[in-house]
Every structure is written in structure tokens, then in C-alpha cells.
Design a protein around this motif. Structure first.
Motif, PDB file in Angstrom:
ATOM      1  N   ILE A  28     -16.839  32.117  -1.090  1.00  0.00           N
ATOM      2  CA  ILE A  28     -16.749  32.862  -2.337  1.00  0.00           C
ATOM      3  C   ILE A  28     -17.447  32.117  -3.468  1.00  0.00           C
ATOM      4  CG2 ILE A  28     -14.675  34.180  -1.770  1.00  0.00           C
ATOM      5  CD1 ILE A  28     -13.064  32.059  -3.315  1.00  0.00           C
ATOM      6  N   PHE A  29     -18.587  31.481  -3.165  1.00  0.00           N
ATOM      7  CA  PHE A  29     -19.328  30.710  -4.160  1.00  0.00           C
ATOM      8  C   PHE A  29     -19.610  31.526  -5.414  1.00  0.00           C
ATOM      9  CE2 PHE A  29     -23.506  29.776  -6.015  1.00  0.00           C
ATOM     10  CZ  PHE A  29     -23.288  28.489  -6.470  1.00  0.00           C
ATOM     11  N   SER A  30     -19.987  32.777  -5.246  1.00  0.00           N
ATOM     12  CA  SER A  30     -20.373  33.600  -6.380  1.00  0.00           C
ATOM     13  C   SER A  30     -19.228  33.855  -7.350  1.00  0.00           C
ATOM     14  CB  SER A  30     -20.945  34.937  -5.897  1.00  0.00           C
ATOM     15  OG  SER A  30     -19.979  35.675  -5.178  1.00  0.00           O
ATOM     16  N   ALA A  31     -17.999  33.592  -6.944  1.00  0.00           N
ATOM     17  CA  ALA A  31     -16.840  33.827  -7.796  1.00  0.00           C
ATOM     18  C   ALA A  31     -16.519  32.651  -8.706  1.00  0.00           C
ATOM     19  CB  ALA A  31     -15.613  34.168  -6.949  1.00  0.00           C
ATOM     20  N   TYR A  32     -17.174  31.510  -8.502  1.00  0.00           N
ATOM     21  CA  TYR A  32     -16.885  30.313  -9.286  1.00  0.00           C
ATOM     22  C   TYR A  32     -17.752  30.227 -10.537  1.00  0.00           C
ATOM     23  CZ  TYR A  32     -14.381  28.430  -5.218  1.00  0.00           C
ATOM     24  OH  TYR A  32     -13.501  28.221  -4.183  1.00  0.00           O
ATOM     25  N   ASP A  33     -17.141  29.753 -11.624  1.00  0.00           N
ATOM     26  CA  ASP A  33     -17.910  29.274 -12.754  1.00  0.00           C
ATOM     27  C   ASP A  33     -18.427  27.885 -12.393  1.00  0.00           C
ATOM     28  OD1 ASP A  33     -15.692  30.575 -15.366  1.00  0.00           O
ATOM     29  OD2 ASP A  33     -17.176  31.570 -14.101  1.00  0.00           O
ATOM     30  N   MET A  34     -19.699  27.611 -12.674  1.00  0.00           N
ATOM     31  CA  MET A  34     -20.315  26.342 -12.307  1.00  0.00           C
ATOM     32  C   MET A  34     -20.772  25.599 -13.553  1.00  0.00           C
ATOM     33  SD  MET A  34     -20.050  26.401  -9.018  1.00  0.00           S
ATOM     34  CE  MET A  34     -21.029  24.943  -8.649  1.00  0.00           C
ATOM     35  N   GLY A  35     -20.550  24.291 -13.554  1.00  0.00           N
ATOM     36  CA  GLY A  35     -20.942  23.497 -14.705  1.00  0.00           C
ATOM     37  C   GLY A  35     -21.528  22.164 -14.317  1.00  0.00           C
ATOM     38  N   TRP A  36     -22.318  21.610 -15.233  1.00  0.00           N
ATOM     39  CA  TRP A  36     -22.805  20.247 -15.127  1.00  0.00           C
ATOM     40  C   TRP A  36     -22.162  19.416 -16.233  1.00  0.00           C
ATOM     41  CZ3 TRP A  36     -25.490  18.163 -11.212  1.00  0.00           C
ATOM     42  CH2 TRP A  36     -26.209  19.023 -10.368  1.00  0.00           C
ATOM     43  N   TYR A  37     -21.589  18.298 -15.849  1.00  0.00           N
ATOM     44  CA  TYR A  37     -21.009  17.335 -16.769  1.00  0.00           C
ATOM     45  C   TYR A  37     -21.740  16.007 -16.612  1.00  0.00           C
ATOM     46  CZ  TYR A  37     -16.948  20.456 -17.383  1.00  0.00           C
ATOM     47  OH  TYR A  37     -16.120  21.509 -17.666  1.00  0.00           O
ATOM     48  N   ARG A  38     -21.607  15.146 -17.602  1.00  0.00           N
ATOM     49  CA  ARG A  38     -22.175  13.810 -17.477  1.00  0.00           C
ATOM     50  C   ARG A  38     -21.216  12.782 -18.058  1.00  0.00           C
ATOM     51  NH1 ARG A  38     -27.332  14.400 -21.638  1.00  0.00           N
ATOM     52  NH2 ARG A  38     -26.153  14.368 -23.610  1.00  0.00           N
ATOM     53  N   GLN A  39     -21.335  11.558 -17.562  1.00  0.00           N
ATOM     54  CA  GLN A  39     -20.444  10.496 -17.995  1.00  0.00           C
ATOM     55  C   GLN A  39     -21.188   9.167 -18.050  1.00  0.00           C
ATOM     56  OE1 GLN A  39     -16.920   9.968 -15.566  1.00  0.00           O
ATOM     57  NE2 GLN A  39     -15.762   9.239 -17.337  1.00  0.00           N
ATOM     58  N   VAL A  40     -20.995   8.454 -19.144  1.00  0.00           N
ATOM     59  CA  VAL A  40     -21.525   7.115 -19.349  1.00  0.00           C
ATOM     60  C   VAL A  40     -20.355   6.140 -19.248  1.00  0.00           C
ATOM     61  CG1 VAL A  40     -22.704   5.576 -20.965  1.00  0.00           C
ATOM     62  CG2 VAL A  40     -23.348   7.991 -20.838  1.00  0.00           C
ATOM     63  N   PRO A  41     -20.553   4.962 -18.650  1.00  0.00           N
ATOM     64  CA  PRO A  41     -19.457   3.991 -18.574  1.00  0.00           C
ATOM     65  C   PRO A  41     -18.806   3.743 -19.924  1.00  0.00           C
ATOM     66  CG  PRO A  41     -21.276   3.252 -17.227  1.00  0.00           C
ATOM     67  CD  PRO A  41     -21.760   4.471 -17.966  1.00  0.00           C
ATOM     68  N   GLY A  42     -17.475   3.820 -19.959  1.00  0.00           N
ATOM     69  CA  GLY A  42     -16.738   3.622 -21.192  1.00  0.00           C
ATOM     70  C   GLY A  42     -16.603   4.858 -22.055  1.00  0.00           C
ATOM     71  N   LYS A  43     -17.218   5.965 -21.641  1.00  0.00           N
ATOM     72  CA  LYS A  43     -17.160   7.195 -22.407  1.00  0.00           C
ATOM     73  C   LYS A  43     -16.492   8.300 -21.595  1.00  0.00           C
ATOM     74  CE  LYS A  43     -19.587   5.453 -25.822  1.00  0.00           C
ATOM     75  NZ  LYS A  43     -18.996   5.214 -27.163  1.00  0.00           N
ATOM     76  N   GLN A  44     -16.000   9.307 -22.292  1.00  0.00           N
ATOM     77  CA  GLN A  44     -15.362  10.445 -21.646  1.00  0.00           C
ATOM     78  C   GLN A  44     -16.414  11.357 -21.021  1.00  0.00           C
ATOM     79  OE1 GLN A  44     -13.061  12.927 -24.313  1.00  0.00           O
ATOM     80  NE2 GLN A  44     -11.737  13.658 -22.659  1.00  0.00           N
ATOM     81  N   ARG A  45     -16.068  11.943 -19.890  1.00  0.00           N
ATOM     82  CA  ARG A  45     -16.952  12.911 -19.263  1.00  0.00           C
ATOM     83  C   ARG A  45     -17.104  14.127 -20.174  1.00  0.00           C
ATOM     84  NH1 ARG A  45     -15.973  14.164 -12.971  1.00  0.00           N
ATOM     85  NH2 ARG A  45     -16.064  11.875 -13.096  1.00  0.00           N
ATOM     86  N   GLU A  46     -18.345  14.577 -20.371  1.00  0.00           N
ATOM     87  CA  GLU A  46     -18.604  15.666 -21.289  1.00  0.00           C
ATOM     88  C   GLU A  46     -19.359  16.800 -20.613  1.00  0.00           C
ATOM     89  OE1 GLU A  46     -21.077  14.475 -24.546  1.00  0.00           O
ATOM     90  OE2 GLU A  46     -22.740  13.823 -23.277  1.00  0.00           O
ATOM     91  N   LEU A  47     -19.091  18.003 -21.079  1.00  0.00           N
ATOM     92  CA  LEU A  47     -19.775  19.183 -20.570  1.00  0.00           C
ATOM     93  C   LEU A  47     -21.204  19.217 -21.081  1.00  0.00           C
ATOM     94  CD1 LEU A  47     -19.690  21.956 -19.102  1.00  0.00           C
ATOM     95  CD2 LEU A  47     -18.966  22.941 -21.292  1.00  0.00           C
ATOM     96  N   VAL A  48     -22.152  19.431 -20.175  1.00  0.00           N
ATOM     97  CA  VAL A  48     -23.560  19.550 -20.513  1.00  0.00           C
ATOM     98  C   VAL A  48     -23.991  21.010 -20.531  1.00  0.00           C
ATOM     99  CG1 VAL A  48     -25.919  18.955 -19.836  1.00  0.00           C
ATOM    100  CG2 VAL A  48     -24.083  17.280 -19.567  1.00  0.00           C
ATOM    101  N   ALA A  49     -23.661  21.732 -19.478  1.00  0.00           N
ATOM    102  CA  ALA A  49     -24.063  23.127 -19.362  1.00  0.00           C
ATOM    103  C   ALA A  49     -23.103  23.860 -18.453  1.00  0.00           C
ATOM    104  CB  ALA A  49     -25.493  23.246 -18.824  1.00  0.00           C
ATOM    105  N   LEU A  50     -22.928  25.137 -18.707  1.00  0.00           N
ATOM    106  CA  LEU A  50     -22.012  25.980 -17.942  1.00  0.00           C
ATOM    107  C   LEU A  50     -22.672  27.308 -17.636  1.00  0.00           C
ATOM    108  CD1 LEU A  50     -19.038  26.605 -16.930  1.00  0.00           C
ATOM    109  CD2 LEU A  50     -18.661  27.554 -19.212  1.00  0.00           C
ATOM    110  N   ILE A  51     -22.474  27.790 -16.437  1.00  0.00           N
ATOM    111  CA  ILE A  51     -22.892  29.140 -16.087  1.00  0.00           C
ATOM    112  C   ILE A  51     -21.729  29.813 -15.382  1.00  0.00           C
ATOM    113  CG2 ILE A  51     -24.011  28.380 -13.935  1.00  0.00           C
ATOM    114  CD1 ILE A  51     -26.063  30.694 -14.442  1.00  0.00           C
ATOM    115  N   THR A  52     -21.301  30.953 -15.900  1.00  0.00           N
ATOM    116  CA  THR A  52     -20.157  31.650 -15.349  1.00  0.00           C
ATOM    117  C   THR A  52     -20.553  32.439 -14.114  1.00  0.00           C
ATOM    118  OG1 THR A  52     -20.444  33.683 -16.627  1.00  0.00           O
ATOM    119  CG2 THR A  52     -19.246  31.878 -17.687  1.00  0.00           C
TER     120      THR A  52
END
Length: 115
Positions: A28-52
Motif C-alpha cells: 500500500i505504498f501509494s497510501a503513505y505520505d512520504m517525507g525527507w528529513y535531515r539531521q546534523v550532529p547535535g541538532k534536531q531532525r528537521e523536515l526538508v520536504a513532504l509529499i502526500t
């Protein structure tokens, strides 16, 4: 459960481009919202891009106009095209799949932007 495997990271010069891929295994891949996140050491993981699941996209202000997220439901793959890369884009990039009752992460792929 969806399984996610990222690829395409590496070392590039400022101003260069990379295309990240995230291969998913799910009936059911097509049913998932997909996103790219990134993380730098010592920093919180942040959202880069999202596609529903419906194809709507959203981007962090820091990458808008430079990055493009897309998905191919036939190939069960989500992409992140990164252009005009800057040193501050250096991070481990993670693929994320999300549904109302599910949240999964890939192992991450390292992107380094440096001269």
C-alpha cells in the motif's frame, strides 16, 4: 510494514546537484505520505520536504526553490532532487513514510557539500 532504503548521497561541491532515492516495499505504498528529513550532529531532525499520498508538496523555507520532492507509485520510490547545494545542506538525510497509524524511517544517507 513498509521498508525504506535511501541511496544517492555523497560528496559534492557548493552549487552542485544530487538526487536522493528512497525505495519502499509495501503493498500500500501509494497510501503513505512520504517525507525527507535531515539531521546534523547535535541538532534536531528537521523536515526538508513532504509529499502526500495525493501528491501535495511542502518544503522547508531553507530549500524552497532548490529542492524538489517527487514520487513514482509504479516503482514504489520517492525522490529528492537537490540543486544549488550549499554547505549548510550537509546532513544525514532520512526517508520517512507515514500513515494515520504508522511511522517508519530509513537508515539515512549522508550528503556532504564542501570544497
Amino acid at each position: 510494514q513498509v521498508q525504506l532504503v535511501e541511496s544517492g548521497g555523497g560528496l559534492v561541491q557548493p552549487g552542485g546537484s544530487l538526487r536522493l532515492s528512497c525505495a519502499a516495499s509495501s503493498v500500500i505504498f501509494s497510501a503513505y505520505d512520504m517525507g525527507w528529513y535531515r539531521q546534523v550532529p547535535g541538532k534536531q531532525r528537521e523536515l526538508v520536504a513532504l509529499i502526500t499520498s495525493g501528491g501535495t508538496t511542502n518544503y522547508a523555507d531553507s530549500v524552497k526553490g532548490r529542492f524538489t520532492i517527487s514520487r513514482d507509485n509504479v516503482k514504489n520510490t520517492v525522490f529528492l532532487q537537490m540543486n544549488s547545494l550549499k554547505p549548510e545542506d550537509t546532513a544525514v538525510y532520512y526517508c520517512n513514510a507515514r500513515a494515520p497509524d504508522y511511522n517508519a524511517w530509513g537508515q539515512g544517507t549522508l550528503v556532504t557539500v564542501s570544497s
